[in-house]
Every structure is written in structure tokens, then in C-alpha cells.
Design an enzyme around this catalytic site. Sequence first.
Site, PDB file in Angstrom:
ATOM      1  CG  ASP A 221       1.318  23.965  -1.773  1.00  0.00           C
ATOM      2  OD1 ASP A 221       1.672  22.786  -1.599  1.00  0.00           O
ATOM      3  OD2 ASP A 221       2.071  24.945  -1.629  1.00  0.00           O
TER       4      ASP A 221
ATOM      5  CG  HIS B 278       0.532  16.387   3.103  1.00  0.00           C
ATOM      6  ND1 HIS B 278       1.428  15.659   3.851  1.00  0.00           N
ATOM      7  CD2 HIS B 278       1.153  17.547   2.789  1.00  0.00           C
ATOM      8  CE1 HIS B 278       2.549  16.359   3.991  1.00  0.00           C
ATOM      9  NE2 HIS B 278       2.411  17.501   3.354  1.00  0.00           N
TER      10      HIS B 278
HETATM   11  C1  SDX Z   1       3.596  19.914  -0.400  1.00  0.00           C
HETATM   12  O1  SDX Z   1       5.833  16.130   1.903  1.00  0.00           O
HETATM   13  C2  SDX Z   1       5.567  17.295   2.343  1.00  0.00           C
HETATM   14  O2  SDX Z   1       5.623  17.560   3.549  1.00  0.00           O
HETATM   15  C3  SDX Z   1       5.222  18.341   1.278  1.00  0.00           C
HETATM   16  C4  SDX Z   1       4.811  19.725   1.781  1.00  0.00           C
HETATM   17  C5  SDX Z   1       5.962  20.405   2.476  1.00  0.00           C
HETATM   18  O3  SDX Z   1       5.691  21.310   3.280  1.00  0.00           O
HETATM   19  O4  SDX Z   1       7.142  20.118   2.117  1.00  0.00           O
HETATM   20  O5  SDX Z   1       3.730  19.613   2.673  1.00  0.00           O
HETATM   21  C6  SDX Z   1       4.408  20.640   0.612  1.00  0.00           C
HETATM   22  O6  SDX Z   1       4.149  19.403  -1.336  1.00  0.00           O
HETATM   23  C7  SDX Z   1       2.107  19.759  -0.167  1.00  0.00           C
HETATM   24  C8  SDX Z   1       1.433  18.846  -1.249  1.00  0.00           C
HETATM   25  C9  SDX Z   1       1.206  19.735  -2.491  1.00  0.00           C
HETATM   26  N1  SDX Z   1       0.747  18.902  -3.629  1.00  0.00           N
HETATM   27  C10 SDX Z   1      -0.508  19.010  -4.098  1.00  0.00           C
HETATM   28  O7  SDX Z   1      -1.402  19.685  -3.567  1.00  0.00           O
HETATM   29  C11 SDX Z   1      -0.744  18.226  -5.387  1.00  0.00           C
HETATM   30  C12 SDX Z   1      -2.070  17.447  -5.288  1.00  0.00           C
HETATM   31  N2  SDX Z   1      -1.896  16.369  -4.289  1.00  0.00           N
HETATM   32  C13 SDX Z   1      -1.514  15.058  -4.768  1.00  0.00           C
HETATM   33  O8  SDX Z   1      -0.684  15.062  -5.889  1.00  0.00           O
HETATM   34  C14 SDX Z   1      -1.142  14.112  -3.634  1.00  0.00           C
HETATM   35  O9  SDX Z   1      -2.103  14.238  -2.676  1.00  0.00           O
HETATM   36  C15 SDX Z   1       0.225  14.218  -2.986  1.00  0.00           C
HETATM   37  C16 SDX Z   1       1.334  14.153  -3.974  1.00  0.00           C
HETATM   38  C17 SDX Z   1       0.326  15.470  -2.200  1.00  0.00           C
HETATM   39  C18 SDX Z   1       0.341  13.029  -2.014  1.00  0.00           C
HETATM   40  O10 SDX Z   1       0.375  11.910  -2.802  1.00  0.00           O
HETATM   41  P1  SDX Z   1       0.512  10.451  -2.130  1.00  0.00           P
HETATM   42  O11 SDX Z   1       0.724  10.476  -0.684  1.00  0.00           O
HETATM   43  O12 SDX Z   1       1.505   9.703  -2.944  1.00  0.00           O
HETATM   44  O13 SDX Z   1      -0.920   9.905  -2.262  1.00  0.00           O
HETATM   45  P2  SDX Z   1      -1.413   9.124  -3.503  1.00  0.00           P
HETATM   46  O14 SDX Z   1      -0.976   9.847  -4.741  1.00  0.00           O
HETATM   47  O15 SDX Z   1      -1.025   7.695  -3.341  1.00  0.00           O
HETATM   48  O16 SDX Z   1      -2.971   9.334  -3.360  1.00  0.00           O
HETATM   49  C19 SDX Z   1      -3.718   8.436  -2.564  1.00  0.00           C
HETATM   50  C20 SDX Z   1      -5.073   8.350  -3.275  1.00  0.00           C
HETATM   51  C21 SDX Z   1      -4.931   8.027  -4.759  1.00  0.00           C
HETATM   52  O17 SDX Z   1      -6.112   7.360  -5.150  1.00  0.00           O
HETATM   53  P3  SDX Z   1      -6.006   5.714  -5.303  1.00  0.00           P
HETATM   54  O18 SDX Z   1      -4.860   5.438  -6.263  1.00  0.00           O
HETATM   55  O19 SDX Z   1      -5.728   5.192  -3.893  1.00  0.00           O
HETATM   56  O20 SDX Z   1      -7.346   5.319  -5.842  1.00  0.00           O
HETATM   57  O21 SDX Z   1      -5.711   9.653  -3.222  1.00  0.00           O
HETATM   58  C22 SDX Z   1      -5.861  10.154  -4.542  1.00  0.00           C
HETATM   59  C23 SDX Z   1      -4.936   9.371  -5.450  1.00  0.00           C
HETATM   60  O22 SDX Z   1      -5.475   9.296  -6.767  1.00  0.00           O
HETATM   61  N3  SDX Z   1      -5.477  11.563  -4.486  1.00  0.00           N
HETATM   62  C24 SDX Z   1      -6.140  12.562  -5.067  1.00  0.00           C
HETATM   63  C25 SDX Z   1      -5.426  13.722  -4.711  1.00  0.00           C
HETATM   64  N4  SDX Z   1      -4.383  13.399  -3.959  1.00  0.00           N
HETATM   65  C26 SDX Z   1      -4.407  12.056  -3.831  1.00  0.00           C
HETATM   66  N5  SDX Z   1      -7.242  12.584  -5.839  1.00  0.00           N
HETATM   67  C27 SDX Z   1      -7.639  13.813  -6.262  1.00  0.00           C
HETATM   68  N6  SDX Z   1      -7.019  14.986  -5.967  1.00  0.00           N
HETATM   69  C28 SDX Z   1      -5.909  14.962  -5.199  1.00  0.00           C
HETATM   70  N7  SDX Z   1      -5.293  16.097  -4.897  1.00  0.00           N
END
Ligand code: SDX
Length: 428
Positions: free
Chosen positions: A363, A305
Site C-alpha cells: 500500500d 505487515h
Molecule cells: C494489507 O494480511 C495481509 O496479507 C494484508 C495485505 C493483503 O494483501 O491482503 O497484505 C494488505 O493489509 C497490507 C497492510 C496495510 N496496512 C498498513 O500499512 C497499516 C499500517 N501497518 C500496521 O497497522 C501494521 O503493521 C499491520 C496491521 C499491517 C500489521 O500489524 P500486526 O502484525 O498486528 O503487528 P503489530 O500491530 O503487532 O505491530 C508489531 C509492532 C507494534 O509495536 P509493539 O507493540 O511491539 O511495541 O510494530 C509496531 C506496532 O506498534 N508497528 C508499527 C507499524 N506497524 C506495526 N509502528 C509504526 N508504524 C507502523 N506501520
Amino acid sequence: MPDSGTLKYGDKTIELPVRKGSIGPSVLDIQKLYGQTHMFTYDPGFTSTAACESKITYIDGDEGVLLYRGYPIEQLAEHGDFLETCYLLLHGELPTKAQKDDFDLRVTRHTMIHEQMARFFQGFRRDAHPMAVMVGSVGALSAFYHDSTDISDPTQRMIASMRMIAKIPTLAAMAYKYHVGQPFVYPKNALDYTSNFLNMCFAVPCEEYKVSPVLARALDRIFILHADHEQNASTSTVRLAGSSGANPFACIAAGIACLWGPAHGGANEAALKMLAEIGTVENIPKYIAKAKDKNDPFRLMGFGHRVYKNYDPRAKIMQKTAHEVLTELGVKDDPMLEVAVELERIALHDEYFVEKKLYPNIDFYSGITLKAMGFPTSMFTVLFAVARTVGWIAQWREMIEDPHQKIGRPRQLYTGYPRREFVPLSQR
Ligand code: SDX
């Protein structure tokens, strides 16, 4: 805490005022920065940017705290109902008994949609994704309700808000019925908001449908959990669309479009598909490795998140609700729940996820619950949109009523060609 920050750049020293909130991080006010330095700040994902001031919802991502108008989500989910949460988000205070009765009645009396809207659905393919139908049908409301779109009139703003909250479940149920080829079911004013939604989804003309109070209570709680969440992507979309003075129904349609993405509200559908693809506990290590592999685009859907760097408080309540619903439905040993619980246990001890502070989000467990209730995965994000509509509407109204409100217009870091002269075709 000093009341300003100093930016030194070249021979310039700029004072940046600090504004403090009631709780949470203060902000450096950079509104005058461009005028003083001819420079922009750069923050494409808004990871360090407050786009507005708000009094509606507060998240402490490190502590795993979520407050609606100051009330902890755990207490609202435990003791309140969804329409009470709608009143709180819209008006800023919990309603008295009389206020709640009046609010519930007014929402109930707006649940029907213009009869001509039903024909609008006929234009879609039956196998269209229900979110595509929702974007289209909610946008179409702006073609039907012209008496509540003068957004400068507070009365019309409130009517449009009540209409949106009241009609979104009806449209969602119609999207589902159209998808499965069953006749639309009209709202029943004798039912409460969530029971009415379940009836519109699962009742058929051939026999009486009895809404399970346990399932209605569980879904009502799920709606509370999804109602609002600060300036997430879809809420920011609604605010930006609304900042131009656009029709409120069209702004909500824009929010639905943004919510659909798998990185946002589409994650509940994607998380269930991922659990189904993993299939068994034995396959989990392979998928954990894929999630950690930089060269593999696979991510654990329902994990991570932007704000929560601790457990999403909503996920805890969702997990409890999943167990309640599966028990009520007599679903023993749901393989996907088994995989989800084991996947969570492994991920929470894996140094990759611990170091990156990746926890289950809302989720992760919602799909298991909604599938058990009888919804197809394609409807999961539609249910998220039903709940989030009140949050979008409350944030839209706060933006419109902000005396300092102006159209949102971000700038950019331009890295394209400097000026160059046109080359006639004969010379290319
Ligand atoms: C919702 O914003 C909100 O409040 C949203 C929400 C709401 O109520 O409105 O809470 C609802 O959208 C919840 C989130 C649902 N999405 C998912 O579950 C999809 C999987 N999660 C990721 O796509 C990700 O965690 C996000 C999009 C939720 C957050 O992305 P960020 O903050 O941009 O973080 P990032 O992509 O920069 O990740 C940081 C690191 C990265 O690694 P590095 O590049 O630093 O090496 O963490 C890794 C990412 O690769 N990472 C994951 C991961 N999520 C982040 N690695 C594996 N699996 C994951 N799920």
C-alpha cells in the site's frame, strides 16, 4: 521432524498430530484438543493459527516470497496479464492459448450488469465513500442473480465466480462515475479487461477516450499484485461468511467491508493522505518520531505487515510501476514520491523499524501511482477490491469444495460474570 507433538497438562499427556505442508511451516493438529482436555487454544489475532488448508497462495514472510499456485509474483507481474492470473488462481494451472481465449471471452461477455442495478445507485448520496457504495452494490447482486447461487452445484459456482470477476470492474467504475456526477459508461467488449475498466472510469459521452496502453499495462500489473494473499483479514471474512452456505455475492460484499479498514486495504488511501500530510522531506523526522511514540496512535501507513518481516515483494514492483507511470504522464519530481522515497530510506535505517522488521508493504507506493492515473484517493481501496475479488472467489470455492468443510465457529476465553440471579427493578 517428528510426526506428533506432546502436550503435558496436569496429569494429562496429549499427542497432537503434526501435518506437513508441501512448503512452509507444519501444523499441530489440535482439532481434538477440546474433546481431550476440555480446553481451547487462545490466539485472538490468529498470529499462530492456520484456519484452513489451501493450495492457492504461499507467502514466505522472512524471505519476502509470494507464490500464486507456485509461480513467483515477480514472474506473473512481468510476463502475464491479470485475467491469466485469474485463470491460474481459479483453476490451479496457467491456461493454454485456447483456454485463455475462452476464459477472456467468457469474462468479457459477463461484464454488463442488470440494468435495474443502475437505479440502485441513485439511492446513495453523491459524496458517499465509493467503498460504501461497493459494499451495497455488490451485496445487491445477490438480489439479481438467482440462477447461480446453488453453491452445491459446481456449474453454478463457476458461473457465480465468472460473474463476480466480470462485473466487479463495472460496478467499481459506476461507483466512481456516480461519485463524480458523470454518466455511467457501458463496458466495451472490444477492449481487454483493464483497458475496459479505464474506459468505463474516464470516458465521457462528449468525446472519444483513448486508453493509454502504458497505463493499462501498469494497472493490469497492479491488479496482478493485489489478486490474492493467503488468509488475510478480508479473505478470512469471505471464508467464514461462505462457511454458512451464504450467497456468494453477499460473501464478497463482506470481504469488501473488511478490506475497507485502514489496517488492511484502506491503507493505500491512508498512506497517500499521510504522505500529503507530511508534505515535505523536512517534516519526515517529526512523523517518524510520532510513529515510534507509544503514546501516539499514529502509524506509518503502508509500513509493516503481519506476515512479511522482510520487504513485501509487491512493494518493490509497485515502486517500479510508480516511476513508470509518472514518467509516462510526464510528472516530474512528484513531491509525494520524493517524500515516500526519503521516508522509506530513513525508516529502513531507523533502529525502531529495523528491530520491529517494518518494511514498506504493497500500500505504500500504490496510492502515488493511482493518484497519478487520475483516481481520487477514495477510489484506491475500490481498485484493491476489484483485484482481490478473484482471490476471494478462488478461496471461497476452495473452502466450499473442501470435503471436510464445516461452518466456522470459534470459541472464546470467557472472563465475564459467572451465573447470577436477576434483580427486579424495584430492588435495584
Ligand atoms: C494489507 O494480511 C495481509 O496479507 C494484508 C495485505 C493483503 O494483501 O491482503 O497484505 C494488505 O493489509 C497490507 C497492510 C496495510 N496496512 C498498513 O500499512 C497499516 C499500517 N501497518 C500496521 O497497522 C501494521 O503493521 C499491520 C496491521 C499491517 C500489521 O500489524 P500486526 O502484525 O498486528 O503487528 P503489530 O500491530 O503487532 O505491530 C508489531 C509492532 C507494534 O509495536 P509493539 O507493540 O511491539 O511495541 O510494530 C509496531 C506496532 O506498534 N508497528 C508499527 C507499524 N506497524 C506495526 N509502528 C509504526 N508504524 C507502523 N506501520
